[in-house]
Design a protein around this motif. Structure first.
Motif, PDB file in Angstrom:
ATOM      1  N   ASN A  17       1.017   4.027  -2.599  1.00 39.42           N
ATOM      2  CA  ASN A  17       2.290   3.962  -1.873  1.00 39.42           C
ATOM      3  C   ASN A  17       3.196   2.982  -2.615  1.00 39.42           C
ATOM      4  OD1 ASN A  17       4.335   3.049   0.035  1.00 39.42           O
ATOM      5  ND2 ASN A  17       3.162   4.141   1.590  1.00 39.42           N
ATOM      6  N   ARG A  60      -0.032  16.297   8.419  1.00 34.85           N
ATOM      7  CA  ARG A  60       1.103  15.763   7.640  1.00 34.85           C
ATOM      8  C   ARG A  60       0.902  14.311   7.221  1.00 34.85           C
ATOM      9  NH1 ARG A  60       6.118  14.659  11.843  1.00 34.85           N
ATOM     10  NH2 ARG A  60       5.030  13.195  13.191  1.00 34.85           N
ATOM     11  N   TRP A  81      11.662  11.702   4.315  1.00 33.54           N
ATOM     12  CA  TRP A  81      10.617  10.864   4.914  1.00 33.54           C
ATOM     13  C   TRP A  81       9.562  10.510   3.861  1.00 33.54           C
ATOM     14  CZ3 TRP A  81       5.521  10.025   5.680  1.00 33.54           C
ATOM     15  CH2 TRP A  81       5.154   9.147   6.707  1.00 33.54           C
ATOM     16  N   ARG A  98       5.565   1.238  -1.632  1.00 35.22           N
ATOM     17  CA  ARG A  98       5.821  -0.011  -0.903  1.00 35.22           C
ATOM     18  C   ARG A  98       4.662  -0.994  -1.073  1.00 35.22           C
ATOM     19  NH1 ARG A  98       6.443   1.165   4.844  1.00 35.22           N
ATOM     20  NH2 ARG A  98       5.383   3.118   4.469  1.00 35.22           N
ATOM     21  N   ILE A  99       3.426  -0.478  -1.175  1.00 34.49           N
ATOM     22  CA  ILE A  99       2.269  -1.356  -1.432  1.00 34.49           C
ATOM     23  C   ILE A  99       2.369  -1.920  -2.851  1.00 34.49           C
ATOM     24  CG2 ILE A  99      -0.254  -1.467  -1.680  1.00 34.49           C
ATOM     25  CD1 ILE A  99      -0.474   0.788   0.392  1.00 34.49           C
ATOM     26  N   ARG A 138       8.995   6.660   2.690  1.00 35.44           N
ATOM     27  CA  ARG A 138       7.776   5.962   3.141  1.00 35.44           C
ATOM     28  C   ARG A 138       6.718   5.818   2.057  1.00 35.44           C
ATOM     29  NH1 ARG A 138       7.470   4.893   8.854  1.00 35.44           N
ATOM     30  NH2 ARG A 138       9.501   5.519   9.634  1.00 35.44           N
ATOM     31  N   THR A 139       6.788   6.677   1.014  1.00 39.52           N
ATOM     32  CA  THR A 139       5.698   6.642   0.019  1.00 39.52           C
ATOM     33  C   THR A 139       6.176   6.519  -1.427  1.00 39.52           C
ATOM     34  OG1 THR A 139       5.595   9.041  -0.423  1.00 39.52           O
ATOM     35  CG2 THR A 139       4.380   8.228   1.503  1.00 39.52           C
ATOM     36  N   ASN A 143      -1.208  10.277  -4.961  1.00 32.11           N
ATOM     37  CA  ASN A 143      -2.411   9.446  -5.045  1.00 32.11           C
ATOM     38  C   ASN A 143      -3.564  10.311  -5.552  1.00 32.11           C
ATOM     39  OD1 ASN A 143      -4.700   7.928  -4.575  1.00 32.11           O
ATOM     40  ND2 ASN A 143      -4.091   7.266  -2.528  1.00 32.11           N
ATOM     41  N   CYS A 161     -10.898   5.214  -3.896  1.00 30.37           N
ATOM     42  CA  CYS A 161      -9.771   4.958  -4.805  1.00 30.37           C
ATOM     43  C   CYS A 161     -10.029   3.790  -5.757  1.00 30.37           C
ATOM     44  CB  CYS A 161      -8.499   4.701  -4.008  1.00 30.37           C
ATOM     45  SG  CYS A 161      -7.984   6.126  -3.048  1.00 30.37           S
ATOM     46  N   HIS A 193      -3.179   0.787  -8.476  1.00 32.32           N
ATOM     47  CA  HIS A 193      -3.546   2.036  -7.809  1.00 32.32           C
ATOM     48  C   HIS A 193      -2.278   2.628  -7.187  1.00 32.32           C
ATOM     49  CE1 HIS A 193      -5.335   5.042  -5.423  1.00 32.32           C
ATOM     50  NE2 HIS A 193      -5.227   4.404  -4.272  1.00 32.32           N
ATOM     51  N   THR A 234       7.486  17.869   8.112  1.00 33.22           N
ATOM     52  CA  THR A 234       7.838  16.672   7.353  1.00 33.22           C
ATOM     53  C   THR A 234       9.150  16.922   6.624  1.00 33.22           C
ATOM     54  OG1 THR A 234       6.959  15.003   5.840  1.00 33.22           O
ATOM     55  CG2 THR A 234       6.620  17.295   5.185  1.00 33.22           C
ATOM     56  N   GLY A 250      -3.355   5.453   8.635  1.00 39.44           N
ATOM     57  CA  GLY A 250      -2.490   5.049   7.538  1.00 39.44           C
ATOM     58  C   GLY A 250      -1.876   3.669   7.654  1.00 39.44           C
ATOM     59  N   ASN A 251      -1.288   3.393   8.833  1.00 38.01           N
ATOM     60  CA  ASN A 251      -0.567   2.132   8.977  1.00 38.01           C
ATOM     61  C   ASN A 251      -1.510   0.921   8.891  1.00 38.01           C
ATOM     62  OD1 ASN A 251       1.201   0.068  10.727  1.00 38.01           O
ATOM     63  ND2 ASN A 251       2.458   1.612   9.698  1.00 38.01           N
TER      64      ASN A 251
HETATM   65  O1  UT7 Z   1      -5.525   5.111  -1.521  1.00 38.55           O
HETATM   66  C1  UT7 Z   1      -6.295   4.581  -0.490  1.00 38.55           C
HETATM   67  C2  UT7 Z   1      -5.531   3.669   0.332  1.00 38.55           C
HETATM   68  N1  UT7 Z   1      -4.501   4.375   1.042  1.00 38.55           N
HETATM   69  C3  UT7 Z   1      -3.378   3.768   1.269  1.00 38.55           C
HETATM   70  O2  UT7 Z   1      -3.170   2.684   0.819  1.00 38.55           O
HETATM   71  C4  UT7 Z   1      -2.375   4.459   2.148  1.00 38.55           C
HETATM   72  C5  UT7 Z   1      -1.802   3.448   3.102  1.00 38.55           C
HETATM   73  N2  UT7 Z   1      -0.877   3.977   4.104  1.00 38.55           N
HETATM   74  C6  UT7 Z   1       0.352   4.463   3.809  1.00 38.55           C
HETATM   75  O3  UT7 Z   1       0.697   4.658   2.668  1.00 38.55           O
HETATM   76  C7  UT7 Z   1       1.307   4.682   4.956  1.00 38.55           C
HETATM   77  O4  UT7 Z   1       0.771   4.106   6.125  1.00 38.55           O
HETATM   78  C8  UT7 Z   1       1.649   6.181   5.215  1.00 38.55           C
HETATM   79  C9  UT7 Z   1       2.535   6.708   4.124  1.00 38.55           C
HETATM   80  C10 UT7 Z   1       0.378   6.995   5.320  1.00 38.55           C
HETATM   81  C11 UT7 Z   1       2.400   6.304   6.533  1.00 38.55           C
HETATM   82  O5  UT7 Z   1       3.611   5.502   6.489  1.00 38.55           O
HETATM   83  P1  UT7 Z   1       3.954   4.500   7.691  1.00 38.55           P
HETATM   84  O6  UT7 Z   1       5.245   3.883   7.352  1.00 38.55           O
HETATM   85  O7  UT7 Z   1       2.758   3.582   7.844  1.00 38.55           O
HETATM   86  O8  UT7 Z   1       4.144   5.463   8.892  1.00 38.55           O
HETATM   87  P2  UT7 Z   1       3.345   5.490  10.296  1.00 38.55           P
HETATM   88  O9  UT7 Z   1       1.946   5.968  10.102  1.00 38.55           O
HETATM   89  O10 UT7 Z   1       3.559   4.192  11.002  1.00 38.55           O
HETATM   90  O11 UT7 Z   1       4.150   6.614  11.059  1.00 38.55           O
HETATM   91  C12 UT7 Z   1       5.531   6.437  11.406  1.00 38.55           C
HETATM   92  C13 UT7 Z   1       6.057   7.715  12.026  1.00 38.55           C
HETATM   93  C14 UT7 Z   1       5.163   8.262  13.139  1.00 38.55           C
HETATM   94  O12 UT7 Z   1       5.980   8.834  14.137  1.00 38.55           O
HETATM   95  P3  UT7 Z   1       6.323   8.026  15.483  1.00 38.55           P
HETATM   96  O13 UT7 Z   1       5.003   7.724  16.122  1.00 38.55           O
HETATM   97  O14 UT7 Z   1       7.050   6.791  15.026  1.00 38.55           O
HETATM   98  O15 UT7 Z   1       7.173   8.977  16.240  1.00 38.55           O
HETATM   99  C15 UT7 Z   1       4.404   9.382  12.455  1.00 38.55           C
HETATM  100  O16 UT7 Z   1       3.955  10.366  13.345  1.00 38.55           O
HETATM  101  O17 UT7 Z   1       6.122   8.758  11.038  1.00 38.55           O
HETATM  102  C16 UT7 Z   1       5.439   9.920  11.513  1.00 38.55           C
HETATM  103  N3  UT7 Z   1       4.882  10.619  10.345  1.00 38.55           N
HETATM  104  C17 UT7 Z   1       5.579  11.510   9.634  1.00 38.55           C
HETATM  105  N4  UT7 Z   1       6.832  11.975   9.757  1.00 38.55           N
HETATM  106  C18 UT7 Z   1       7.248  12.884   8.848  1.00 38.55           C
HETATM  107  C19 UT7 Z   1       3.644  10.485   9.807  1.00 38.55           C
HETATM  108  N5  UT7 Z   1       3.526  11.297   8.726  1.00 38.55           N
HETATM  109  C20 UT7 Z   1       4.712  11.940   8.620  1.00 38.55           C
HETATM  110  C21 UT7 Z   1       5.209  12.887   7.701  1.00 38.55           C
HETATM  111  N6  UT7 Z   1       6.464  13.317   7.857  1.00 38.55           N
HETATM  112  N7  UT7 Z   1       4.459  13.342   6.671  1.00 38.55           N
END
Ligand code: UT7
Length: 317
Positions: free
Chosen positions: A247, A151, A32, A249-250, A36-37, A274, A112, A244, A28, A209-210
């Protein structure tokens, strides 16, 4: 009769885990994670700490802020899903360490949304005349629940505890509360208990996650709208959103829905990550202790988590 927040407290373990530390653990990058967070660092509990030991410190600080003797507490609720044992519950352990005897004490599992669930319940218990002062704690050790090699989850979570004393009051107070759950989405965000006799391998937190992200944004938009309706207020009446901390962005999407400037939002996730059931309580405590949130301000507390579960409280502080 009404209910009012009498005092809050928080506790964060000493050890800081930065994004640079995570770069050494998984594939990671600091960029990133921040993009993203919004998270830069989080706290990690030491091996001798537990949900109850962290909750106890937060509870003591909340009691002190509320100028309340432990003997005045009629009910102890500890929201957690990472307690070190099923029973005695963390709530009973905390009560015992505070010298609170002969009143109900129990743990509450709503992921949560746990602290907000606890707030709703404490409010109802006071309004029904079964308690005058309730100690609500949210304490979680999510770092131990995440696979250190995953990750997608290890970057998000931190450890900590928050607490509050909610009391009966002649003036408002709590203006509206709401809690709910939708079981159909359970598989998107889950944490299994290890089977007896196993070493726990493979029983880490799972999150799509997404998908969770999209549901969180939609559910929180509906939740804040409904809560304002229940309290007969509009977003113009709000001074602060205390969300809460999952993230940034949320959080920003919910603030936009409420037409709030980000200066009206309490954000702690940059330094705490979190902390699951502790997150809203820690954010509220930070807002109060920093002097941003003042007596008379109107606050909207909201949370969303595994289950899915979600809950809120509209509060005149
Ligand atoms: O508290 C309870 C509720 N929880 C939440 O509300 C969490 C909600 N989810 C999130 O906050 C976000 O979905 C995350 C932060 C977990 C992920 O962000 P995202 O913008 O939704 O990313 P994604 O899952 O769509 O992944 C995008 C890309 C993927 O790569 P490819 O497939 O585009 O090549 C992932 O493999 O980012 C990659 N990725 C990472 N890259 C670097 C996923 N985790 C990581 C990382 N570092 N840690």
């Amino acid at each position: 009769m009404f209910t009012k927040i009498l005092g809050t407290g928080g506790y964060l373990p000493q050890q800081v885990r930065t994004n640079a530390d995570l770069e050494r653990m998984v594939d990671t990058s600091d960029e990133w994670i921040i993009e993203r967070t919004g998270i830069s660092e989080r706290r990690i509990a030491s091996p001798d700490e537990t949900v109850a030991s962290m909750g106890l410190i937060a509870a003591k600080r909340a009691l002190e802020a509320a100028d309340t003797d432990p003997g005045e507490i009629d009910l102890v609720i500890c929201a957690t899903t990472t307690g070190d044992k099923a029973f005695p519950s963390s709530a009973v352990e905390i009560a015992g360490n505070l010298g609170i005897n002969g009143v109900p004490a129990f743990d509450l599992a709503a992921a949560c949304a746990g602290f907000s669930y606890g707030y709703c319940l404490a409010h109802s218990m006071i309004m029904s005349g079964q308690a005058r002062k309730v100690l609500i704690i949210g304490s979680d050790m999510m770092s131990r629940a995440c696979d250190p090699k995953d990750r997608t989850t290890i970057i998000l979570f931190g450890d900590g505890a928050g607490a509050m004393v909610l009391g009966a009051s002649d003036e408002p107070g709590t203006l509206a509360v709401h809690m709910s759950a939708d079981p159909q989405f359970g598989p998107l965000l889950s944490l299994k208990n290890p089977p007896r006799g196993s070493n726990g391998d493979g029983c880490y937190l799972y999150m799509k996650g997404n998908d969770v992200f999209k549901h969180a944004v939609v559910s929180l938009a509906k939740l804040v709208t409904k809560t304002l309706e229940l309290g007969n207020l509009t977003d113009k009446d709000l001074d602060f959103l205390v969300p809460h901390q999952a993230n940034l962005r949320i959080i920003a999407a919910t603030a936009k829905k409420l037409h709030l400037d980000m200066s009206q939002v309490i954000v702690t996730l940059d330094k705490q990550g979190n902390t699951s059931s502790a997150s809203v309580a820690l954010a509220l405590d930070e807002g109060i202790r920093s002097g941003r949130i003042k007596r008379g301000n109107t606050l909207l507390l909201e949370s969303f988590g595994g289950g899915f579960t979600w809950a809120s409280a509209l509060v005149r502080y």
